[in-house]
Scaffold this motif. Structure first.
Motif, PDB file in Angstrom:
ATOM      1  N   GLY A 160      47.783  42.572  37.499  1.00  0.00           N
ATOM      2  CA  GLY A 160      47.152  43.182  36.509  1.00  0.00           C
ATOM      3  C   GLY A 160      46.727  42.321  35.383  1.00  0.00           C
ATOM      4  O   GLY A 160      46.317  43.110  34.207  1.00  0.00           O
ATOM      5  N   ASP A 161      46.923  41.106  35.303  1.00  0.00           N
ATOM      6  CA  ASP A 161      46.433  40.186  34.174  1.00  0.00           C
ATOM      7  C   ASP A 161      45.010  40.109  34.490  1.00  0.00           C
ATOM      8  O   ASP A 161      44.250  40.424  35.325  1.00  0.00           O
ATOM      9  N   ALA A 162      44.249  40.135  33.098  1.00  0.00           N
ATOM     10  CA  ALA A 162      42.971  40.164  32.808  1.00  0.00           C
ATOM     11  C   ALA A 162      42.129  38.812  33.120  1.00  0.00           C
ATOM     12  O   ALA A 162      42.887  37.709  32.552  1.00  0.00           O
ATOM     13  N   LEU A 163      41.206  38.668  33.705  1.00  0.00           N
ATOM     14  CA  LEU A 163      40.329  37.323  33.789  1.00  0.00           C
ATOM     15  C   LEU A 163      39.225  37.446  32.583  1.00  0.00           C
ATOM     16  O   LEU A 163      38.784  38.622  32.181  1.00  0.00           O
ATOM     17  N   VAL A 208      33.289  37.455  45.141  1.00  0.00           N
ATOM     18  CA  VAL A 208      34.149  36.745  46.189  1.00  0.00           C
ATOM     19  C   VAL A 208      35.322  37.233  46.007  1.00  0.00           C
ATOM     20  O   VAL A 208      36.146  37.695  46.814  1.00  0.00           O
ATOM     21  N   LEU A 209      36.112  37.386  44.827  1.00  0.00           N
ATOM     22  CA  LEU A 209      37.402  37.699  44.459  1.00  0.00           C
ATOM     23  C   LEU A 209      37.501  39.054  44.770  1.00  0.00           C
ATOM     24  O   LEU A 209      38.562  39.543  45.306  1.00  0.00           O
ATOM     25  N   ILE A 210      36.540  39.715  44.311  1.00  0.00           N
ATOM     26  CA  ILE A 210      36.484  41.379  44.737  1.00  0.00           C
ATOM     27  C   ILE A 210      36.583  41.688  46.187  1.00  0.00           C
ATOM     28  O   ILE A 210      37.333  42.383  46.517  1.00  0.00           O
ATOM     29  N   TRP A 239      41.448  39.983  45.981  1.00  0.00           N
ATOM     30  CA  TRP A 239      42.349  39.438  44.929  1.00  0.00           C
ATOM     31  C   TRP A 239      42.273  40.130  43.819  1.00  0.00           C
ATOM     32  O   TRP A 239      43.301  40.069  42.816  1.00  0.00           O
ATOM     33  N   VAL A 240      41.244  40.496  43.159  1.00  0.00           N
ATOM     34  CA  VAL A 240      40.900  41.153  41.977  1.00  0.00           C
ATOM     35  C   VAL A 240      40.288  42.608  42.075  1.00  0.00           C
ATOM     36  O   VAL A 240      39.906  42.791  43.095  1.00  0.00           O
ATOM     37  N   ILE A 241      40.347  43.310  41.119  1.00  0.00           N
ATOM     38  CA  ILE A 241      39.494  44.586  40.961  1.00  0.00           C
ATOM     39  C   ILE A 241      38.829  44.635  39.712  1.00  0.00           C
ATOM     40  O   ILE A 241      39.178  44.093  38.852  1.00  0.00           O
ATOM     41  N   SER A 242      37.713  45.525  39.891  1.00  0.00           N
ATOM     42  CA  SER A 242      36.874  45.612  38.551  1.00  0.00           C
ATOM     43  C   SER A 242      36.956  47.063  38.054  1.00  0.00           C
ATOM     44  O   SER A 242      36.870  48.028  38.942  1.00  0.00           O
ATOM     45  N   VAL A 264      43.587  41.093  38.088  1.00  0.00           N
ATOM     46  CA  VAL A 264      44.350  40.646  39.100  1.00  0.00           C
ATOM     47  C   VAL A 264      44.980  42.071  39.941  1.00  0.00           C
ATOM     48  O   VAL A 264      45.261  42.887  39.167  1.00  0.00           O
ATOM     49  N   SER A 265      44.579  42.154  41.372  1.00  0.00           N
ATOM     50  CA  SER A 265      45.073  43.236  41.989  1.00  0.00           C
ATOM     51  C   SER A 265      46.566  43.535  41.962  1.00  0.00           C
ATOM     52  O   SER A 265      47.586  42.633  42.183  1.00  0.00           O
TER      53      SER A 265
END
Length: 477
Positions: free
Chosen positions: A39-42, A65-67, A71-74, A82-83
């Motif tokens: 849940g943390d924001a980049l 790449v992370l999406i 590992w992460v969601i947009s 972070v997912s």
């Protein structure tokens, strides 16, 4: 309020790794360590680019790449987070027929043969390999290679394979944890014979790779098939089996591109599988039969590359990247007792392998010929994949489901109506087209088939796919 988080990264442009991958891997490390939590924001791509003093597009590629790797969601209009589907593994950390995935050779009467995903032998670096072989065979110290060597293979060759696995696939392997084999099927057989005993049980993907199943059964193990969906092997089904069976010794997976469906095992399932393996002391047998030709940002890293995983055997091959007929594979494991048993068994059946061929391939790798071939072949296969995708959309989109694979040499085609596959394969044989019957993948009825394209020409593909569509349409009526 968004959590304040600073990316601790010094970009090294001298590294043989793209800057966007350095960024992506640093963020992954922070997620795995717990610095970044679910849940943390980049930070935004613009802000991060300014901080790192790089082009914003580089940051966008890193985020992609992370999406892609989950590992992460947009979140639209909100940002990158972070997912929240990832197990917190940092809390539990401790201190084919490709190469061998080959169907039977068919009669010369078959005009177009859809094999199981073979590479195109016409673009193999055969000339370079022959030259290297002659040079190695003719060196002054050739007499040294005529005797018996290490049962695990040539030391320098194992060092090179170790570097490749560590650098390109994120593993942490030492050359003394590698054994060179004559193809991945030998690696599978050696693993089965040394890891399993009569009465053991092995969880396998269904549909899956039957030659591996046969190796496990020959060792006396019982198979426990588990269904596969678009995210790979079902973790829920595995957990149910663990409650019902007391003798599960191993889980066999093809997570990068599941055989035969080409599905990628999702990140959340990979992480849960690692937890299961550690909790129940079960060995993960990872068959990475189809790693090399990837058309996206990069291949998904092996499950065996995760440092949390305690018990694994990682099996691979060089057949696709050098030449289809080349019988060189390898297995890697941290289990030294198991590796010693593998070495002892290897001595009985093959003593020390083909040292001259290992040296020849090593020379090609050092010269950069293999890297050059992979780059050339990847473009070749991507173009052919796109060509096939166009044909499938033109002729089969109304009668079958399929997705565009990110790599490999095959599509998985699922007809919208259940077909009589005996009739389908026979009708196609009458038209000089051979496809592999789905019974080759499972003991249960499977309504899908593996359409390989690597070894076929565009003319052959253009001729055959409309015919396959015609037969499927006829049987669906």
């Amino acid at each position: 309020m968004l959590r304040p988080w600073k990316l601790e990264l010094e970009i090294d442009k001298k590294l043989d790794k793209a800057v966007y991958l350095q960024i992506a891997d640093t963020i992954i490390a922070d997620i795995r360590s717990g610095r970044l939590k679910a849940g943390d924001a980049l930070p935004g791509s613009r802000n991060l680019a300014l901080t790192l003093k790089i082009n914003r597009n580089t940051v966008v590629e890193a985020f992609q790449v992370l999406i892609n790797e989950e590992w992460v969601i947009s979140k639209e209009r909100k940002g990158i987070f972070v997912s929240d589907k990832l197990p917190a593994l940092h809390e539990h950390r401790t201190h084919r027929m490709n190469d061998d995935h080959n169907p039977s050779v068919m009669s010369n009467q078959i005009f177009i043969n859809f094999d199981d995903g073979h590479p195109d032998s016409k673009i193999a670096p055969v000339t370079e390999l022959a030259r290297a072989y002659r040079q190695i065979f003719g060196i002054k110290a050739k007499w040294q290679m005529m005797g018996y060597g290490d049962e695990h293979g040539d030391t320098e060759f194992r060092k090179m394979i170790t570097q490749m696995l560590n650098h390109q696939r994120g593993m942490q392997i030492h050359e003394n944890e590698i054994s060179i084999t004559r193809g991945s099927q030998m690696g599978m057989f050696l693993t089965a014979q040394t890891l399993l005993t009569s009465g053991d049980e092995v969880i396998v993907e269904d549909p899956g790779y039957k030659p591996a199943w046969q190796a496990f059964e020959y060792a006396g193990a019982k198979l426990l098939p588990v269904s596969v969906d678009k995210e790979g092997i079902s973790i829920e089904a595995i957990e149910k089996l663990l409650q019902q069976h007391q003798h599960i010794k191993a889980i066999y997976i093809t997570p990068h591109r599941q055989y035969p469906t080409t599905a990628t095992l999702s990140l959340s399932r990979r992480l849960r599988l690692i937890e299961i393996s550690n909790e129940y002391n079960i060995t993960i047998i990872e068959d990475d039969y189809d790693n090399e030709f990837h058309f996206g940002y990069r291949p998904i890293l092996p499950v065996s590359s995760f440092p949390e995983l305690k018990n694994y055997v990682y099996i691979g091959t060089l057949s696709k990247v050098v030449a289809p007929a080349l019988r060189i594979g390898y297995l890697a494991t941290k289990n030294q007792e198991l590796l010693n048993k593998i070495g002892s068994l290897r001595k009985i059946i093959d003593v020390h392998g083909d040292v001259i061929m290992e040296q020849a391939v090593l020379q090609l790798i050092k010269e950069g010929a293999v890297k050059k071939h992979i780059k050339k072949a990847t473009v070749h296969y991507k173009n052919k994949r796109d060509f096939v995708y166009g044909l499938l959309n033109k002729y089969m989109k109304d009668i079958a489901d399929f997705t565009l694979p990110e790599g490999g040499l095959a599509f998985w085609i699922v007809p919208k109506h259940k077909l009589d596959w005996d009739k389908a394969t026979n009708l196609l044989l009458e038209k000089n087209i051979r496809i592999i019957h789905p019974k080759q993948y499972s003991q249960n009825p499977i309504n899908g088939f593996r359409l390989s394209y690597g070894a076929l020409s565009e003319d052959q593909l253009a001729q055959s796919i409309p015919v396959i569509s015609e037969v499927f349409t006829k049987l669906s009526e």
